[in-house]
Design a protein around this motif. Structure first.
Motif, short mmCIF file in Angstrom:
data_model
loop_
_atom_site.label_atom_id
_atom_site.label_comp_id
_atom_site.label_asym_id
_atom_site.label_seq_id
_atom_site.Cartn_x
_atom_site.Cartn_y
_atom_site.Cartn_z
N LYS A 1 38.37 41.02 34.84
CA LYS A 1 39.34 40.00 34.43
C LYS A 1 39.39 39.90 32.90
CE LYS A 1 41.20 37.84 38.10
NZ LYS A 1 42.65 37.91 38.39
N ASP B 1 52.90 50.46 45.81
CA ASP B 1 51.45 50.57 45.58
C ASP B 1 51.25 50.82 44.10
OD1 ASP B 1 48.77 51.15 45.38
OD2 ASP B 1 48.73 52.38 47.20
N ARG B 2 50.51 49.94 43.44
CA ARG B 2 50.34 50.03 41.99
C ARG B 2 49.47 51.21 41.58
NH1 ARG B 2 49.59 43.87 39.89
NH2 ARG B 2 49.97 44.90 37.89
N LEU C 1 48.66 38.78 38.97
CA LEU C 1 47.51 38.27 39.73
C LEU C 1 46.39 39.29 39.89
CD1 LEU C 1 49.98 36.63 42.12
CD2 LEU C 1 48.07 35.30 41.25
N ARG D 1 51.84 45.74 48.17
CA ARG D 1 51.93 46.76 49.21
C ARG D 1 52.41 46.17 50.53
NH1 ARG D 1 45.82 48.29 48.67
NH2 ARG D 1 45.94 46.02 48.69
N GLY D 2 52.24 44.85 50.69
CA GLY D 2 52.66 44.21 51.94
C GLY D 2 51.59 44.26 53.01
N THR D 3 50.32 44.20 52.62
CA THR D 3 49.26 44.17 53.63
C THR D 3 49.23 42.81 54.33
OG1 THR D 3 47.57 43.41 52.05
CG2 THR D 3 47.80 45.80 52.34
N LEU E 1 47.10 32.33 46.87
CA LEU E 1 47.76 31.71 45.71
C LEU E 1 49.17 32.27 45.54
CD1 LEU E 1 47.81 29.96 43.15
CD2 LEU E 1 46.69 31.85 41.93
N GLY E 2 49.32 33.58 45.73
CA GLY E 2 50.63 34.21 45.57
C GLY E 2 51.66 33.62 46.52
N THR F 1 51.38 38.12 47.94
CA THR F 1 51.12 38.04 49.38
C THR F 1 49.76 37.41 49.67
OG1 THR F 1 50.25 40.28 49.34
CG2 THR F 1 52.57 40.03 49.92
#
Ligand SMILES: NC(=O)c1ccc[n+]([C@@H]2O[C@H](COP(=O)([O-])OP(=O)(O)OC[C@H]3O[C@@H](n4cnc5c(N)ncnc54)[C@H](OP(=O)(O)O)[C@@H]3O)[C@@H](O)[C@H]2O)c1
Length: 357
Positions: free
Chosen positions: A137, A53-54, A74, A38-40, A18-19, A15
Motif C-alpha cells: 500500500k 484483468d489488470r 482500490l 475481473r467480475g469474480t 467497499l467497492g 466488486t
C-alpha cells in the motif's frame, strides 16, 4: 439528465465490499458509475461493468481517453496502481487512492497523525500473492501521488466494519451476543481495554465520495471513534437485547467468562482475526501500542460523518439474522469456545470474570 452531464466516477475495483458500497452510494447520488474488475463477484446493478484483468497489457483500453471526474483506486498491487495512474491519471479531475493505516512504518505511537512515516515501499518485482500488505500500500500511495504531482487524496482506513463484513472481524462479537448460547468466552483484562477503531463501511464510502469530489488532496486517516474492546463487547450485549426486544423475543442473557490471554499461544488462539481467534484483540507486543489509536483529526476537519459504533453493531445484528457464527472468517466456533472453557474447568487458564474486570 443526459449521461454526459452526470458526474462520471470510475472505480478500479468495485466488486468488493467497499467497492459495492461506493457503487451503490454514487448511483444513489445520481452519478454515472463505471467499475473495472475481473467480475469474480457481482457488479452492483446500474454500474457500467468493464470486465478486465489488470494483469493483461490492454487492461485499461476500455476506460482510457475519458475525462473522469473522479477515479477511485482500490488495489494493493503496486504495478496495478502505477499502470492505472499512468494510463488514466492525466485526464482525471480527481484521484483517490484507498490505502490503509497498515501503510505506516510503525504502529507503536498512540494518536499519530498523517505525518507519521510510511513503510518502505514494496518494489514491483516483489509484488504478488503473500506480499507485505503495508509495504504494498505504501508503494501504491507513492506511485499515485508521484504520477499525479500531488493532485490525489490518499485515504487510509483503519479497520472497516459493518453489516456484511467479509472478514468477520467486526461481526463476530455482535452476532455471537445475538445467539442464545451461554456463556460467552471473552478476553479478560488487560486486553479488554485494548483500543478499537471501527469505521463503518457506509460512512467510509460517503467520505471517499465527498472528499474525492471536493478535490481534497494529501493524506487522511479514516478511522472509527476510539473505544475499548470491553466497551465494544458491552455494546454488542446491549444491542442484542435491543434487537431481540424489537422482534418480540426475550433478550438473550449471557454470562461472560474471561479468558486469560496469556494462554493464547499454548491454546493456539489467534488475536485480531481469522479462524480460532478472539477478533479485535490486539497482539501483546509493545509494537502495537498505537494500533487502532490513529488520529482522526484531519478526517473530521474534512467532514467525516460517523454513525455511533453502537448503531453499527445493532445494524450488524439486524442484518445478520440468518448468519451462523461458525461460518464467519474470524472468531471461535461453538466447539472451540466449549473446548476452551472445558480446558479451563479441568485446569488453570481461564478466569471467571467479565470483560470489564
Ligand atoms: N477491510 C479492512 O478493514 C481494510 C482496512 C484498510 C484498508 N482496506 C482497503 O480498503 C479497500 C477495500 O476494498 P473492497 O472491499 O472493495 O475489496 P477488495 O477485495 O480489496 O477489492 C479489490 C477489487 O479489485 C478487483 N481486482 C482484484 N484483482 C484484479 C485484477 N487482476 N484485475 C482487475 N480487477 C481486480 C476485485 O475484483 P475482481 O476480483 O472481480 O477482479 C475487487 O473489485 C481495499 O483497498 C483494502 O486494501 C481495507
Amino acid at each position: 439528465m443526459l449521461a454526459r452531464d452526470m458526474t462520471q466516477i470510475l472505480l478500479l475495483g468495485g466488486t468488493g465490499w467497499l467497492g459495492q458500497t461506493l457503487s451503490r452510494q454514487a448511483l444513489d447520488r445520481g452519478h454515472a458509475v463505471t467499475a473495472l474488475a475481473r467480475g469474480t463477484k457481482p457488479f452492483v446493478p446500474g454500474v457500467s461493468a468493464v470486465i478486465a484483468d489488470r494483469q493483461a497489457p490492454a487492461a485499461y483500453g476500455q476506460v482510457a481517453g475519458r475525462a473522469w471526474d473522479l477515479v477511485i483506486e482500490l488495489t494493493d498491487r503496486p504495478r496495478f496502481a502505477r499502470e492505472a495512474v499512468q494510463h488514466l491519471g492525466g485526464a482525471a479531475g480527481n484521484w483517490v487512492f484507498v490505502s490503509s493505516c497498515s501503510a505506516y512504518a510503525l504502529q507503536s505511537e498512540p494518536g499519530a497523525d498523517e505525518t507519521a512515516g510510511t513503510a518502505e515501499p514494496l518494489p514491483e518485482a516483489e509484488d504478488g500473492e503473500g506480499a507485505d500488505f503495508g509495504r504494498a500500500k505504501s508503494a501504491c500511495e507513492a506511485l499515485s501521488m508521484h504520477e499525479r504531482n500531488g493532485r490525489a487524496l490518499v485515504v487510509r482506513p483503519g479497520l472497516i466494519g459493518g453489516p456484511g463484513d467479509p472478514s468477520g472481524r467486526s461481526t463476530y462479537w455482535p452476532l455471537r451476543f445475538a445467539q442464545r448460547r451461554d456463556p460467552v468466552l471473552v478476553p479478560a483484562v488487560p486486553n479488554g481495554n485494548a483500543p478499537v477503531q471501527i469505521i463503518d463501511v457506509r460512512d467510509l464510502a460517503a467520505f471517499i465520495l465527498d472528499a474525492g469530489l471536493a478535490g481534497e488532496r494529501g493524506y487522511v486517516n479514516a478511522v472509527g471513534a476510539l473505544h475499548t474492546l470491553g466497551q465494544t463487547l458491552e455494546m454488542a450485549r446491549e444491542a442484542a437485547a435491543t434487537v431481540a426486544a424489537s422482534t418480540g423475543h426475550p433478550a438473550p442473557t449471557h454470562q461472560l467468562v474471561g479468558y486469560d490471554v496469556s494462554r493464547m499461544a499454548e491454546d493456539r488462539v489467534n488475536p485480531w482475526a481469522g479462524p480460532t481467534s478472539l477478533p479485535l484483540l490486539l497482539p501483546q507486543e509493545d509494537g502495537y501500542a498505537g494500533f487502532a489509536r490513529r488520529s482522526d483529526a484531519r478526517a473530521l476537519r474534512l467532514g467525516l460523518y460517523r454513525r455511533s459504533l453502537r448503531q453499527t453493531i445493532e445494524e450488524i445484528i439486524r442484518g445478520g439474522g440468518g448468519i451462523d457464527v461458525d461460518s464467519l472468517r474470524s472468531g471461535l466456533t461453538a466447539a472451540e469456545e466449549q473446548m476452551l472453557m472445558g480446558r479451563w474447568e479441568s485446569g488453570p487458564g481461564l478466569v471467571a470474570r467479565g470483560a470489564d474486570g
